[in-house]
Structures are given as structure tokens and as C-alpha cells.
Design a protein around this motif. Structure first.
Motif, PDB file in Angstrom:
ATOM      1  N   SER A   1       0.811  -1.066  -0.002  1.00  0.00           N
ATOM      2  CA  SER A   1      -0.069  -0.115  -0.077  1.00  0.00           C
ATOM      3  C   SER A   1       0.781   1.191  -0.056  1.00  0.00           C
ATOM      4  CB  SER A   1      -0.927   0.053   1.175  1.00  0.00           C
ATOM      5  OG  SER A   1      -1.659  -1.001   1.194  1.00  0.00           O
ATOM      6  N   LEU A   2       2.161   1.191   0.154  1.00  0.00           N
ATOM      7  CA  LEU A   2       2.921   2.357   0.113  1.00  0.00           C
ATOM      8  C   LEU A   2       2.995   3.080  -0.971  1.00  0.00           C
ATOM      9  CD1 LEU A   2       6.137   0.898   1.858  1.00  0.00           C
ATOM     10  CD2 LEU A   2       4.500   2.401   2.881  1.00  0.00           C
ATOM     11  N   PRO A   3       2.752   4.548  -1.062  1.00  0.00           N
ATOM     12  CA  PRO A   3       2.483   5.116  -2.327  1.00  0.00           C
ATOM     13  C   PRO A   3       3.813   4.852  -3.505  1.00  0.00           C
ATOM     14  CG  PRO A   3       2.835   6.583  -0.513  1.00  0.00           C
ATOM     15  CD  PRO A   3       3.136   5.352   0.039  1.00  0.00           C
ATOM     16  N   ASP A   4       5.093   4.272  -3.070  1.00  0.00           N
ATOM     17  CA  ASP A   4       5.871   4.116  -4.241  1.00  0.00           C
ATOM     18  C   ASP A   4       5.902   2.407  -4.337  1.00  0.00           C
ATOM     19  OD1 ASP A   4       6.987   6.564  -5.135  1.00  0.00           O
ATOM     20  OD2 ASP A   4       8.135   6.512  -3.142  1.00  0.00           O
ATOM     21  N   ALA A   5       4.955   1.729  -3.842  1.00  0.00           N
ATOM     22  CA  ALA A   5       4.716   0.401  -4.328  1.00  0.00           C
ATOM     23  C   ALA A   5       3.366   0.459  -5.020  1.00  0.00           C
ATOM     24  CB  ALA A   5       4.682  -0.300  -3.015  1.00  0.00           C
ATOM     25  N   MET A   6       2.392  -0.288  -4.660  1.00  0.00           N
ATOM     26  CA  MET A   6       1.294  -0.373  -5.246  1.00  0.00           C
ATOM     27  C   MET A   6       0.351   0.895  -5.193  1.00  0.00           C
ATOM     28  SD  MET A   6      -0.109  -4.333  -4.829  1.00  0.00           S
ATOM     29  CE  MET A   6      -1.026  -4.404  -6.590  1.00  0.00           C
ATOM     30  N   GLY A   7       0.581   1.494  -4.100  1.00  0.00           N
ATOM     31  CA  GLY A   7       0.035   2.853  -3.754  1.00  0.00           C
ATOM     32  C   GLY A   7      -1.637   2.875  -3.993  1.00  0.00           C
ATOM     33  N   LEU A   8      -2.286   1.900  -3.372  1.00  0.00           N
ATOM     34  CA  LEU A   8      -3.489   1.956  -3.133  1.00  0.00           C
ATOM     35  C   LEU A   8      -4.145   3.186  -2.000  1.00  0.00           C
ATOM     36  CD1 LEU A   8      -4.585  -1.650  -3.253  1.00  0.00           C
ATOM     37  CD2 LEU A   8      -4.617  -0.175  -5.106  1.00  0.00           C
ATOM     38  N   SER A   9      -5.282   3.401  -2.360  1.00  0.00           N
ATOM     39  CA  SER A   9      -5.796   4.479  -1.502  1.00  0.00           C
ATOM     40  C   SER A   9      -7.235   4.526  -1.327  1.00  0.00           C
ATOM     41  CB  SER A   9      -5.597   5.985  -1.577  1.00  0.00           C
ATOM     42  OG  SER A   9      -6.310   6.598  -2.706  1.00  0.00           O
ATOM     43  N   ALA A  10      -8.014   5.005  -0.410  1.00  0.00           N
ATOM     44  CA  ALA A  10      -9.381   5.084  -0.245  1.00  0.00           C
ATOM     45  C   ALA A  10      -9.961   5.886  -1.295  1.00  0.00           C
ATOM     46  CB  ALA A  10      -9.816   5.931   1.181  1.00  0.00           C
TER      47      ALA A  10
END
Length: 567
Positions: free
Chosen positions: A213-222
Motif C-alpha cells: 500500500s505504500l505510495p511507491d509500491a502499489m499505492g492504493l488509497s481510499a
């Protein structure tokens, strides 16, 4: 010896159930949308999902399932499969996702090796279950993931998933588990030998979800509406069913319809912003976009992994359709994510050409993974983008050993991936090949992936694979196997001429053969072992004319392809 000073923090275990409990409590009204096997579209929320997952947990416990027991699934991406992810692991059982695309004998082996107590299946796999059931005597029951009205006709006795859930109210508290306990079991695709099991823990699964979930990984968000095309039976859909509840992202499940038209229509209807899948799936989607003359209205980012993303595909997504491609690499033994090609601020200031070359690589590691490349002598190789060797990894979501195996595959605490790779000064990984697929010509290595990427960039090529063919002088030389686009006009000489100026001359294939389709593994990867078997006796034109074939003896490689009249 000095007594250590410990922190004074709550000792709250990292459990898979906490991910869904978080989503239910704090993103309770966020939607989960599923295209159902029954033909309609189902909608509900994270709050609904947790309640039904608890009903499933109650049902399984009533059937005698205990902590540590394995529960198998044969299912597509959908809300019931998501409930099974949490309804099994939530009370201490193990969710064992099974790839239904494997051969029945392989599936039976996996079910028996895992010693699954129950197997839950989508009704599209009813006929498969009838084949499997007699071979899996230790399975106590088979549960069809549907209601009574849609129960399939089968020779195997099966229960209705919905009927089982209806017997329970969901008034159940997730127990506090040891975070080191097993949570999920995934098997490798078994391209060589029997499939092997990777048994994940609650701790490793939650840490993987955080890392993903990290921004510089897959970076998913709500703020995302996420459609995982990668199957939930393939390494936990790359962790999306765990990362989405952690971040509160909307989930959209495509069910069994993974053709380009169906995916596009669902993406547009649910305003999908984020997706993930293997190159073969995206090939079908891009073909639909081109043929229908349509574009995306909401899709912003997609993760492409499973096998190397062809540069032509990356360019098409980004330059024609305005979709950012996140090139990723990982493996079942790594839960699976390892690296993602996200640029740093400094890298984003470089020229477009330099940025493109970085995005074509598999990228930098996410926190939680470390990597190195080693030579034949086991010594570390420099990160200069030139030296390539065997890729080794380690981290809290990398396996220590395979399920039911006493021997550890680790080498000095590192897991050997079987990939051959370079790492550049930017710490970007570039997979040059699988160790068994690299081509050794005259003592030098040729990357089959790089050769394939050039071929796929040709407008007449739908798919291509490069394999080694034996050669009397150079030991091995590359053979290119090509699937042409429908109605495309492409000859062998046209294909070979396309390589001029794009790769070193001695990397140009010695021959091209055209086929109707390429064999793939159950997870969408090219099955090169079958290709090598099929073309084992293929005679390369250059091998017929060794005496007259011009070679640069100093380099030790063919300088050009020799055309030989085979008539």
C-alpha cells in the motif's frame, strides 16, 4: 550483560482479520462490486462483507473445522471468494487458494498435499469437482459458492454456500491469534515437477499488505476504485484483497469474464481508477480498445507483472491511453511482491527516454524486501546495470521453506529466485531471464526476454517467444516463435529485418517459425518448456551452412543471419 530496555507499547498481533475489521469499522459503506457467475452484478459494503465472513467462520466451525485446518477454494474473483479469504483465516484456519486452470491431476495432487478439509468452489467448476472428488478421499465436503436455486447437477454431493451461511447470524468476535500462525497457502504453478506450497503467516500477510500500500509500491488509497484482474487464486491476487481493506479502496471483481470487452465495460461502469494483471490479459484489453475505437475515462494506473511487460505495451498504455504502468516483479515464494518501477523525484527530472528505460525495468524493492545478484562463485556482483547473475532475496514475507518440506532452499539466509538479473546504480532491478530460459551462445548470454520484446513491438505480432536451439558451432542460438495478428502479413525475413539496429547483431534470432498460439502456464506465463520440447529437433538454417557462415571469430558470434534455401 546489560538487560535490554523494552518499549512500553500494546502487544497487538498482526492478524488478517484485523484488515477486514478495520475496513468494516472505518470504511463500512465503501462498495464491493462483483460480476457474479449467476450473471448479475452484486453490490454490498465492507460492513456486509465482514458480517458474512463471520457467518462463514461460524459455519466452518460447526462443520468441525479447527485452527490450522486447510480450506481450499476453486473460485474466480468475487465477493464470496473474498468472504472466504477472511472467514477461514479469521478463526485460525488456513485459506488455500487453488488454481483451477491447472490439469486435474495437478489439482488433485495439490488438494491432497495440502490435506484440505473442505473445498469451496464456483459453480463453473462443478464438472471439475466431479473429476477431483474421487481422487481426493480426505476432503470431508465440497461447498458450491451459490444459493440453493443455482445448485449445479453433480455426481458429487455438495452443499450450498448460502444455505450454510443462513444457519448462522454472524454474531461472532474474531479471536486473538498468534500472528506467526499460518493464514494462507499458495502453490507454485508447477512448470517443473510437482507444485510446491508457500505457507504464509498472519504477520507476513499483514506486513505485505502494508508494504504493497505504500505510495511507491502499489499505492492504493481510499480514493481508488480497484479492479484486480489478476486472479484471487494466483498468489492472493498480488495482495490486493488484503491491501484494499487496509486502505479502504473500493473493490470491483470481474468474475469469470476476462475478455477485453467485458473488462472495459466493467471498468467504465464502476469508474475504475486502478487495475492489475498479467501481460496476456492486457493484450486482449488493448486489442478491444483499438478495434472498438474507445478510450478509458477513469483508469489512471495499472500494475503489470507475472511476466515481463513488453515495452510496446507500456508505451501504448501511457502514450495512447494516458494510463500509468507500474511494472512489477515478484513470485509465489515472496507473497508475491518484490519490486515496482516507480520513479524517484530525481529520476522524474530526467529525459523522457531515460524515464522510459527505467519504467521498462522491474524497479526498486519495496520496504520489507532486500535483494542481491551473485555470480557462479556465489560472490556479490556490482550494481552497475551490466553485470548479471542469479537473483537472491530475503525479507519478512519471503518463505523460509516450502510447505511440508524439511529442507530449506535458502543460501546463506537468502532465497535463490531462479531469475537472472542486473541491478543498476539507481537500484533498479532488470530481470534478463529465468536461469533455465537464458540462451548461451558461444560462451555469451542472450536474454530471451529482450529478444521477445523487440518482436512484440512489431505491429503484425500478437505474441512471441524466444527459445534456445542447439547449434553445432555455438552450442545454442535463438529461435523466435511468433503468433501473428489476424490477417497480418509478416514473413520470416521481415521479422528478422525488424531487429536491425535494435539489438546486438549476434542476438538476432537465427530463425523464425509461425504458430497459431503459444502455450501458457495456468497463471498466463509463456510455457517455454513445451516450446523447447516441440522444437527440440528444429534445424536452424545457420547450422546447415557452418563452413560458409561468416562469423567474427574475435567476438565469437554470428554477425548476421544466413539465409539458406531449404527447398
Amino acid at each position: 550483560m546489560t538487560t535490554p530496555l523494552y518499549g512500553q507499547m500494546m502487544d497487538v498481533p498482526l492478524t488478517v482479520s484485523s484488515l477486514l475489521a478495520h475496513a468494516s469499522r472505518h470504511f463500512g459503506t465503501t462498495e464491493i462490486v462483483s460480476k457474479r457467475i449467476e450473471g448479475d452484478v452484486h453490490r454490498y459494503t465492507y460492513r456486509d462483507c465482514e458480517r458474512r465472513a463471520k457467518q462463514l467462520a461460524q459455519a466452518l466451525m460447526a462443520l468441525g473445522v479447527e485452527a490450522g485446518d486447510r480450506i481450499g477454494t476453486l473460485a474466480w474473483n468475487g465477493y464470496r471468494h473474498l468472504e472466504t479469504y477472511y472467514g477461514t483465516t479469521g478463526f485460525g484456519a488456513v485459506c488455500h487458494t487453488i488454481n483451477p486452470r491447472l490439469f486435474p491431476d495437478q489439482i488433485a495432487y495439490i488438494v491432497n498435499h495440502a490435506d484440505d478439509r473442505y473445498v469451496l468452489f464456483d459453480i463453473t467448476f462443478a464438472a471439475l469437482v466431479d473429476v477431483l472428488a474421487p481422487q481426493c478421499p480426505n476432503v470431508r465436503g465440497w461447498i458450491a459458492m451459490t444459493d440453493e436455486a443455482h445448485m449445479p447437477r453433480m455426481s458429487t454431493a455438495a452443499s450450498s454456500y448460502e444455505a450454510l451461511l443462513a444457519q448462522h447470524d454472524g454474531a461472532f468476535d474474531w479471536p486473538e491469534l498468534d500472528e506467526r500462525c499460518a493464514s494462507n497457502l499458495c502453490y507454485t504453478s508447477g512448470t517443473t515437477g510437482n507444485p510446491k506450497g508457500a505457507l504464509y503467516s498472519h504477520r507476513s500477510t499483514v506486513l505485505h499488505a502494508f508494504g504493497a500500500s505504500l505510495p511507491d509500491a502499489m499505492g492504493l488509497s481510499a480514493r481508488d476504485s480497484v479492479l484486480p484482474v489478476v486472479p484471487m487464486f494466483h498468489v492472493n491476487a498480488w495482495g490486493i484483497p488484503h491491501a484494499a481493506p487496509l486502505t479502504g479502496a473500493k473493490l470491483v471483481f470481474p468474475g469469470k469474464d476476462l475478455d477485453g470487452k467485458s473488462l472495459y465495460e466493467l471498468m467504465e461502469a464502476e469508474r475504475v481508477t486502478y487495475s492489475a494483471g498479467v501481460p496476456t490479459v492486457w493484450l486482449g484489453l488493448l486489442n478491444h480498445l483499438r478495434e472498438a475505437g474507445v478510450k478509458f475515462s477513469t483508469l489512471q494506473r495499472t500494475v503489470i507483472g507475472g511476466s515481463a511487460c513488453p515495452p510496446a505495451m507500456l508505451k501504448m498504455f501511457q502514450e495512447v491511453y494516458g494510463v500509468e504502468v507500474i511494472h512489477a516483479w515478484g513470485m509465489t515464494e515472496m507473497s508475491p511482491l518484490g519490486t515496482l518501477a516507480k520513479l524517484t523525484w530525481e529520476q522524474s527530472q530526467r529525459s523522457p527516454d531515460e524515464q522510459r528505460k527505467l519504467r521498462e525495468k522491474q524497479g526498486h524493492v519495496m520496504y520489507g524486501v532486500d535483494m542481491k545478484i551473485v555470480g557462479d562463485d556465489g560472490r556479490d556482483l556490482p550494481w552497475d546495470g551490466v553485470a548479471f547473475g542469479d537473483l537472491h532475496v530475503r525479507g519478512p514475507w519471503v518463505i523460509d521453506r516450502y510447505f511440508r518440506s524439511d529442507a530449506s532452499p535458502l543460501v546463506d539466509g537468502w532465497f535463490p529466485t531462479g531469475d537472472v538479473a542486473t541491478i543498476d546504480k539507481d537500484s533498479f532491478l532488470n530481470i534478463t531471464d529465468r536461469s533455465k530460459d537464458v540462451i548461451k551462445s558461444g560462451g555469451e548470454w542472450i536474454s530471451s526476454i529482450d529478444v521477445e520484446n523487440v518482436a512484440i513491438a512489431h505491429p503484425a505480432v500478437a505474441e512471441a517467444a524466444c527459445i534456445a536451439c542447439s547449434h553445432p558451432k555455438w552450442t545454442e542460438r535463438p529461435l523466435l516463435v511468433v503468433v501473428k495478428r489476424p490477417d497480418a502479413d509478416l514473413t520470416r525475413d521481415d521479422m528478422l529485418a525488424f531487429y536491425e539496429g535494435k539489438v546486438a547483431k549476434w542476438w538476432i534470432p537465427d530463425d523464425v517459425v509461425f504458430v497459431d498460439e503459444l502455450p501458457h502456464t495456468a497463471t498466463g506465463k509463456l510455457q517455454k518448456l513445451k516450446l523447447r520440447e516441440r522444437f527440440r529437433d528444429h534445424v536452424l538454417p545457420s547450422a546447415l551452412d557452418i563452413e560458409n557462415c561468416p562469423f567474427d571469430e574475435k567476438e565469437g558470434h554470428a554477425l548476421r543471419h544466413v539465409k539458406t534455401d531449404l527447398s
